[in-house]
Design a protein around this motif. Structure first.
Motif, PDB file in Angstrom:
ATOM      1  N   VAL A   1       0.852  -1.188   0.000  1.00  0.00           N
ATOM      2  CA  VAL A   1       0.000   0.000   0.000  1.00  0.00           C
ATOM      3  C   VAL A   1       0.889   1.240   0.000  1.00  0.00           C
ATOM      4  N   GLU A   2       0.444   2.267  -0.723  1.00  0.00           N
ATOM      5  CA  GLU A   2       1.202   3.510  -0.806  1.00  0.00           C
ATOM      6  C   GLU A   2       0.444   4.660  -0.163  1.00  0.00           C
ATOM      7  N   ARG A   3       1.198   5.655   0.255  1.00  0.00           N
ATOM      8  CA  ARG A   3       0.672   6.936   0.696  1.00  0.00           C
ATOM      9  C   ARG A   3       1.304   8.005  -0.179  1.00  0.00           C
ATOM     10  N   VAL A   4       0.744   9.203  -0.109  1.00  0.00           N
ATOM     11  CA  VAL A   4       1.279  10.332  -0.845  1.00  0.00           C
ATOM     12  C   VAL A   4       0.981  11.585  -0.036  1.00  0.00           C
ATOM     13  N   GLN A   5       1.874  12.556  -0.082  1.00  0.00           N
ATOM     14  CA  GLN A   5       1.584  13.828   0.579  1.00  0.00           C
ATOM     15  C   GLN A   5       0.718  14.669  -0.339  1.00  0.00           C
ATOM     16  N   SER A   6      -0.317  15.252   0.257  1.00  0.00           N
ATOM     17  CA  SER A   6      -1.277  16.041  -0.502  1.00  0.00           C
ATOM     18  C   SER A   6      -1.637  17.292   0.275  1.00  0.00           C
ATOM     19  N   LEU A   7      -1.976  18.335  -0.476  1.00  0.00           N
ATOM     20  CA  LEU A   7      -2.500  19.551   0.128  1.00  0.00           C
ATOM     21  C   LEU A   7      -4.017  19.502   0.088  1.00  0.00           C
ATOM     22  N   LEU A   8      -4.636  19.609   1.253  1.00  0.00           N
ATOM     23  CA  LEU A   8      -6.081  19.727   1.367  1.00  0.00           C
ATOM     24  C   LEU A   8      -6.332  21.184   1.733  1.00  0.00           C
ATOM     25  N   VAL A   9      -7.018  21.908   0.844  1.00  0.00           N
ATOM     26  CA  VAL A   9      -7.186  23.350   1.019  1.00  0.00           C
ATOM     27  C   VAL A   9      -8.668  23.707   1.023  1.00  0.00           C
ATOM     28  N   VAL A  10      -9.063  24.469   2.040  1.00  0.00           N
ATOM     29  CA  VAL A  10     -10.418  24.998   2.138  1.00  0.00           C
ATOM     30  C   VAL A  10     -10.321  26.490   1.846  1.00  0.00           C
ATOM     31  N   ASP A  11     -10.907  26.919   0.737  1.00  0.00           N
ATOM     32  CA  ASP A  11     -10.893  28.341   0.365  1.00  0.00           C
ATOM     33  C   ASP A  11     -12.205  29.003   0.764  1.00  0.00           C
ATOM     34  N   THR A  12     -12.232  30.292   0.710  1.00  0.00           N
ATOM     35  CA  THR A  12     -13.336  31.185   1.115  1.00  0.00           C
ATOM     36  C   THR A  12     -13.665  31.024   2.593  1.00  0.00           C
ATOM     37  N   ALA A  13     -12.668  30.617   3.397  1.00  0.00           N
ATOM     38  CA  ALA A  13     -12.873  30.397   4.833  1.00  0.00           C
ATOM     39  C   ALA A  13     -12.894  31.727   5.577  1.00  0.00           C
ATOM     40  N   LEU A  14     -13.925  31.915   6.374  1.00  0.00           N
ATOM     41  CA  LEU A  14     -14.092  33.141   7.146  1.00  0.00           C
ATOM     42  C   LEU A  14     -13.567  32.998   8.574  1.00  0.00           C
ATOM     43  N   ARG A  15     -13.845  31.849   9.183  1.00  0.00           N
ATOM     44  CA  ARG A  15     -13.438  31.580  10.554  1.00  0.00           C
ATOM     45  C   ARG A  15     -13.132  30.094  10.701  1.00  0.00           C
ATOM     46  N   ILE A  16     -12.227  29.805  11.643  1.00  0.00           N
ATOM     47  CA  ILE A  16     -11.837  28.417  11.907  1.00  0.00           C
ATOM     48  C   ILE A  16     -12.013  28.152  13.400  1.00  0.00           C
ATOM     49  N   ALA A  17     -12.544  26.992  13.714  1.00  0.00           N
ATOM     50  CA  ALA A  17     -12.649  26.553  15.105  1.00  0.00           C
ATOM     51  C   ALA A  17     -12.227  25.093  15.164  1.00  0.00           C
ATOM     52  N   SER A  18     -11.750  24.681  16.323  1.00  0.00           N
ATOM     53  CA  SER A  18     -11.371  23.274  16.467  1.00  0.00           C
ATOM     54  C   SER A  18     -11.780  22.778  17.843  1.00  0.00           C
ATOM     55  N   GLN A  19     -11.879  21.475  17.931  1.00  0.00           N
ATOM     56  CA  GLN A  19     -12.209  20.796  19.179  1.00  0.00           C
ATOM     57  C   GLN A  19     -11.289  19.592  19.282  1.00  0.00           C
ATOM     58  N   GLY A  20     -10.692  19.390  20.426  1.00  0.00           N
ATOM     59  CA  GLY A  20      -9.841  18.227  20.632  1.00  0.00           C
ATOM     60  C   GLY A  20      -8.533  18.289  19.871  1.00  0.00           C
ATOM     61  N   VAL A  21      -8.086  19.499  19.518  1.00  0.00           N
ATOM     62  CA  VAL A  21      -6.830  19.673  18.793  1.00  0.00           C
ATOM     63  C   VAL A  21      -5.955  20.626  19.614  1.00  0.00           C
ATOM     64  N   ASP A  22      -4.921  20.086  20.238  1.00  0.00           N
ATOM     65  CA  ASP A  22      -4.017  20.885  21.048  1.00  0.00           C
ATOM     66  C   ASP A  22      -2.875  21.389  20.167  1.00  0.00           C
ATOM     67  N   ARG A  23      -3.026  22.605  19.647  1.00  0.00           N
ATOM     68  CA  ARG A  23      -2.013  23.168  18.728  1.00  0.00           C
ATOM     69  C   ARG A  23      -0.665  23.380  19.409  1.00  0.00           C
ATOM     70  N   SER A  24      -0.637  23.425  20.750  1.00  0.00           N
ATOM     71  CA  SER A  24       0.636  23.615  21.450  1.00  0.00           C
ATOM     72  C   SER A  24       1.439  22.317  21.544  1.00  0.00           C
ATOM     73  N   ASP A  25       0.794  21.167  21.306  1.00  0.00           N
ATOM     74  CA  ASP A  25       1.477  19.870  21.344  1.00  0.00           C
ATOM     75  C   ASP A  25       2.069  19.600  19.968  1.00  0.00           C
ATOM     76  N   LYS A  26       3.302  20.009  19.766  1.00  0.00           N
ATOM     77  CA  LYS A  26       3.955  19.931  18.450  1.00  0.00           C
ATOM     78  C   LYS A  26       4.176  18.489  17.985  1.00  0.00           C
ATOM     79  N   ASP A  27       4.020  17.498  18.872  1.00  0.00           N
ATOM     80  CA  ASP A  27       4.179  16.088  18.495  1.00  0.00           C
ATOM     81  C   ASP A  27       2.853  15.420  18.168  1.00  0.00           C
ATOM     82  N   LEU A  28       1.759  16.161  18.271  1.00  0.00           N
ATOM     83  CA  LEU A  28       0.438  15.599  18.035  1.00  0.00           C
ATOM     84  C   LEU A  28       0.246  15.254  16.559  1.00  0.00           C
ATOM     85  N   VAL A  29      -0.193  14.020  16.315  1.00  0.00           N
ATOM     86  CA  VAL A  29      -0.508  13.569  14.957  1.00  0.00           C
ATOM     87  C   VAL A  29      -2.013  13.350  14.880  1.00  0.00           C
ATOM     88  N   LEU A  30      -2.633  13.950  13.881  1.00  0.00           N
ATOM     89  CA  LEU A  30      -4.076  13.851  13.686  1.00  0.00           C
ATOM     90  C   LEU A  30      -4.385  12.875  12.567  1.00  0.00           C
TER      91      LEU A  30
END
Length: 159
Positions: free
Chosen positions: A73-102
């Motif tokens: 099985v293969e993987r590939v790096q891809s850009l997932l881009v959301v355009d026309t975004a006005l605001r962003i919110a997250s839940q359960g995502v600790d941006r300060s944890d630089k080792d966090l993998v989502l």
């Protein structure tokens, strides 16, 4: 006479797809299911009204052929881009944890005042990223050559 494209007609090429309605977004969601990314690979660019994620996705479009031919099985790096975004919110995502993998489970659209609404990335472990958008405009573009998945296996969700 025209006819629909067939899977067998596909060629090995990087994906470069856009989603402008919920049906299109369902295709992108299937392609990024089980994609993983470090939290450090999320970029919110408010001036450009853009949310970008550099993901490592399973090449779902190639899995059947890989299994049939006995290839890993293969993987590939891809850009997932959301355009026309006005605001962003997250839940359960600790941006300060630089080792966090989502891990992305799905991408969906919740309609709001037409043509706007919310693009929701549902993450493993009860996390989510929600982008309020003026209109549905999401793209997925492969940016590297495919590489062997480190595990050599498909993700297992248990039955």
């Amino acid at each position: 006479m025209t006819e629909d494209a067939r899977f067998e007609d596909a060629r090995e090429a990087p994906l470069n797809l856009g989603a402008f309605d919920e049906e299109d977004l369902g295709v992108l969601s299937a392609l990024v299911q089980d994609a993983v990314l470090p939290v450090t690979e999320i970029r919110w660019q408010p001036a450009q009204r853009r949310l970008g994620l550099l993901v490592n996705r399973v090449r779902w479009e190639d899995v059947e052929a890989a299994v049939r031919r006995g290839r890993p099985v293969e993987r590939v790096q891809s850009l997932l881009v959301v355009d026309t975004a006005l605001r962003i919110a997250s839940q359960g995502v600790d941006r300060s944890d630089k080792d966090l993998v989502l891990s992305i489970l799905s991408v969906s659209f919740e309609p709001g005042e037409a043509p706007g609404g919310f693009v929701v990335l549902t993450l493993a472990g009860d996390g989510a990223i929600r982008a309020e958008v003026e209109a549905l405009d999401v793209s997925l573009r492969d940016v590297t050559r495919p590489y062997l998945a480190p595990s050599g296996k498909l993700p297992d969700h248990g039955a």
